[in-house]
Design an enzyme around this catalytic site. Structure first.
Site, PDB file in Angstrom:
ATOM      1  N   HIS A 188       0.879  -1.174   0.000  1.00 52.53           N
ATOM      2  CA  HIS A 188       0.000   0.000   0.000  1.00 52.53           C
ATOM      3  C   HIS A 188       0.917   1.225   0.000  1.00 52.53           C
ATOM      4  O   HIS A 188       1.506   1.560   1.033  1.00 52.53           O
ATOM      5  CB  HIS A 188      -0.902   0.011   1.227  1.00 52.53           C
ATOM      6  CG  HIS A 188      -1.817  -1.172   1.328  1.00 52.53           C
ATOM      7  ND1 HIS A 188      -3.167  -1.103   1.049  1.00 52.53           N
ATOM      8  CD2 HIS A 188      -1.576  -2.467   1.655  1.00 52.53           C
ATOM      9  CE1 HIS A 188      -3.722  -2.292   1.219  1.00 52.53           C
ATOM     10  NE2 HIS A 188      -2.770  -3.141   1.592  1.00 52.53           N
ATOM     11  N   LEU A 189       1.026   1.898  -1.154  1.00 52.29           N
ATOM     12  CA  LEU A 189       2.002   2.986  -1.267  1.00 52.29           C
ATOM     13  C   LEU A 189       1.469   4.326  -0.756  1.00 52.29           C
ATOM     14  O   LEU A 189       2.218   5.256  -0.554  1.00 52.29           O
ATOM     15  CB  LEU A 189       2.455   3.127  -2.729  1.00 52.29           C
ATOM     16  CG  LEU A 189       3.511   2.119  -3.183  1.00 52.29           C
ATOM     17  CD1 LEU A 189       3.875   2.353  -4.636  1.00 52.29           C
ATOM     18  CD2 LEU A 189       4.746   2.194  -2.301  1.00 52.29           C
ATOM     19  N   ARG A 190       0.159   4.443  -0.617  1.00 53.80           N
ATOM     20  CA  ARG A 190      -0.506   5.649  -0.063  1.00 53.80           C
ATOM     21  C   ARG A 190      -0.586   6.813  -1.045  1.00 53.80           C
ATOM     22  O   ARG A 190      -1.426   7.682  -0.867  1.00 53.80           O
ATOM     23  CB  ARG A 190       0.180   6.116   1.227  1.00 53.80           C
ATOM     24  CG  ARG A 190       0.285   5.048   2.319  1.00 53.80           C
ATOM     25  CD  ARG A 190      -1.034   4.416   2.657  1.00 53.80           C
ATOM     26  NE  ARG A 190      -0.983   3.633   3.888  1.00 53.80           N
ATOM     27  CZ  ARG A 190      -1.922   2.793   4.259  1.00 53.80           C
ATOM     28  NH1 ARG A 190      -2.997   2.614   3.487  1.00 53.80           N
ATOM     29  NH2 ARG A 190      -1.824   2.121   5.385  1.00 53.80           N
ATOM     30  N   ASP A 236       2.662  -6.895   2.610  1.00 56.50           N
ATOM     31  CA  ASP A 236       1.394  -6.240   2.966  1.00 56.50           C
ATOM     32  C   ASP A 236       1.697  -4.941   3.715  1.00 56.50           C
ATOM     33  O   ASP A 236       1.118  -4.648   4.760  1.00 56.50           O
ATOM     34  CB  ASP A 236       0.494  -7.157   3.796  1.00 56.50           C
ATOM     35  CG  ASP A 236      -0.947  -6.646   3.834  1.00 56.50           C
ATOM     36  OD1 ASP A 236      -1.314  -5.837   2.960  1.00 56.50           O
ATOM     37  OD2 ASP A 236      -1.703  -7.055   4.740  1.00 56.50           O
ATOM     38  N   HIS A 260       1.495   4.002   8.384  1.00 56.57           N
ATOM     39  CA  HIS A 260       0.532   4.942   8.964  1.00 56.57           C
ATOM     40  C   HIS A 260       1.271   6.063   9.686  1.00 56.57           C
ATOM     41  O   HIS A 260       2.405   5.875  10.175  1.00 56.57           O
ATOM     42  CB  HIS A 260      -0.370   4.242   9.982  1.00 56.57           C
ATOM     43  CG  HIS A 260      -1.401   3.331   9.379  1.00 56.57           C
ATOM     44  ND1 HIS A 260      -2.423   3.793   8.585  1.00 56.57           N
ATOM     45  CD2 HIS A 260      -1.570   1.983   9.471  1.00 56.57           C
ATOM     46  CE1 HIS A 260      -3.184   2.767   8.209  1.00 56.57           C
ATOM     47  NE2 HIS A 260      -2.685   1.652   8.721  1.00 56.57           N
TER      48      HIS A 260
END
Length: 428
Positions: A64-66, A307, A311
């Site tokens: 999840h690269l954001r 995965d 954050h």
């Protein structure tokens, strides 16, 4: 023209059955030879890999690269830099960005940002349904033509079985691999921890194993019906792996992967309400972990992924059920995989295969191997180097991980992406 020679190291290339002391020769970003120098080869520089392992650059199937949309958590430039420090040269980006990867324009944007950064290759996984809404199929063929290496609905499994059937039929027509996160949202029912003695004692809303196994059963039935190739991501239950193994024996076109942390942590790790262990899928029982380890060792689970879900600090600063799920995992993908070698779960060659040619083969990618003529994506690591993971040693923008303070053995010293050194560790 640039020429590089990597010498004196132990070269392990599971895809080609190579394990020995061989030199590697690179010309203009392409592997030109293994073992014997091409005629007239004169290196511009030499990398001395004495006492180190040379292997293909790692391929991570789920990151999840954001970016775009959540740059306050992480950016493509920052996370690909973290990937390079961890020996990862290919990242498969999940479609849950903002905007969602459901148009060729977003695919092009991500590719452009990654190319500008130049640290690692970013391949987009396109959205299976528009805006990941689960109701209308995306422009699947257009996304494939734009460069998407598969389609997925990220962490929002399809609730409508008919929509999933149509999606798989369409995917089969165009030879698209569908990547599925097996989870029944009704059975999950807003839970946040494995339905077991630890979660019950802590009073946390439970997620039963059936939330995963029911979804696996449904997806396998639809794959059989449609003939579509499906790939399950981030398994957490041993029984789910057993169901997939049975399907593989029946020659149903199904593969699966697992996040590295699921092979080391269990429900016991949520004691103390550590929000860094608030994960989706949740940490399961010791029996599940051991069954999944066995499935990885036997090749039923063909790939270990990160995965990666970085954050900001505030996302994890709340009571356990209210925190965001996921951990920052690029920094620990290789160390946790090597730890399986030290614990005699996998041989070193098998471990490297699960993070190189294993994931590449699942999606039919020409990476994760060191054949002459292929792009020179290479990881070099010191297998005896002991180190401790701290916030200061992490390269990702997110430091949300339960592995802080863990001691690991094996550390990346060089990473080459398309023949260029994108990371070189100093001697400290």
């Amino acid at each position: 023209m640039s020429r590089v020679q990597i010498t004196n190291g132990r070269l392990i290339d599971p895809a080609n059955g190579i394990d020995g002391e061989f030199d590697l020769y690179i010309e203009d970003g392409i592997i030109s030879a293994v073992g014997t120098a091409p005629e007239g080869f004169s290196p511009d520089w030499v990398i001395d890999a004495a006492d180190q392992i040379i292997c293909p650059g790692l391929v991570d199937l789920r990151t999840h690269l954001r970016e775009p949309g959540e740059e306050h958590k992480a950016t493509i430039a920052g996370e690909t830099r973290a990937a390079a420090r961890s020996g990862i040269t290919t990242l498969c980006c999940t479609p849950d960005t903002h905007p969602v990867i459901d148009t060729p324009a977003v695919v092009a944007l991500i590719r452009r940002r990654a190319k500008q950064a130049g640290n690692a290759r970013v391949l987009s996984v396109g959205a299976l349904t528009q805006a990941l809404g689960g109701k209308q199929l995306s422009e699947m063929a257009a996304l494939q033509q734009a460069g998407c290496i598969g389609l997925s609905n990220a962490d929002i499994p399809l609730a409508n079985t008919l929509v999933e059937r149509r999606a798989l039929e369409y995917a089969a027509t165009f030879g698209i691999t569908t990547l599925l996160r097996p989870e029944d949202q009704d059975l999950k029912d807003g839970g946040c921890a494995h339905e077991g003695p630890v979660g019950t004692r802590l009073g946390l809303p439970p997620i039963p194993e059936a939330a995963e196994t029911v979804a696996v059963a449904r997806d396998l039935a639809l794959a059989t019906q449609t003939g579509s190739k499906i790939h399950f991501q981030t398994l957490s239950c041993g029984s789910a792996a057993q169901m997939i193994e049975q399907a593989q024996q029946q020659r149903i076109p199904v593969t699966c992967d697992i996040a590295a942390h699921q092979l080391h942590l269990t429900e016991m790790d949520i004691e103390g309400f550590d929000s860094n262990c608030h994960l989706s899928p949740p940490l399961r029982s010791l029996t599940d972990r051991n069954t999944l380890r066995d499935a990885v060792a036997r090749g039923v689970i063909g790939a270990i992924c990160s995965d990666h879900q970085p954050h900001e600090a505030d996302a994890k600063a709340a009571p356990f059920p209210a925190t965001a799920t996921g951990l920052s995992a690029l920094d620990t993908l290789l160390p946790l995989t090597l730890k399986l070698v030290h614990e005699r779960v996998l041989s070193l060659t098998e471990a490297i295969a699960r993070v190189t040619c294993g994931p590449a083969d699942i999606l039919g990618l020409p990476y994760g191997r060191l054949d002459p003529g292929r792009t020179a994506d290479i990881c070099i690591f010191d297998p005896e180097k002991n180190w401790i993971l701290t916030e200061e040693t992490m390269a990702s923008n997110g430091t949300n991980t339960p592995f802080l303070g863990w001691e690991f053995t094996g550390r990346v010293t060089h990473t080459l992406f398309e023949g260029k050194i994108v990371y070189k560790r100093d001697n400290n």
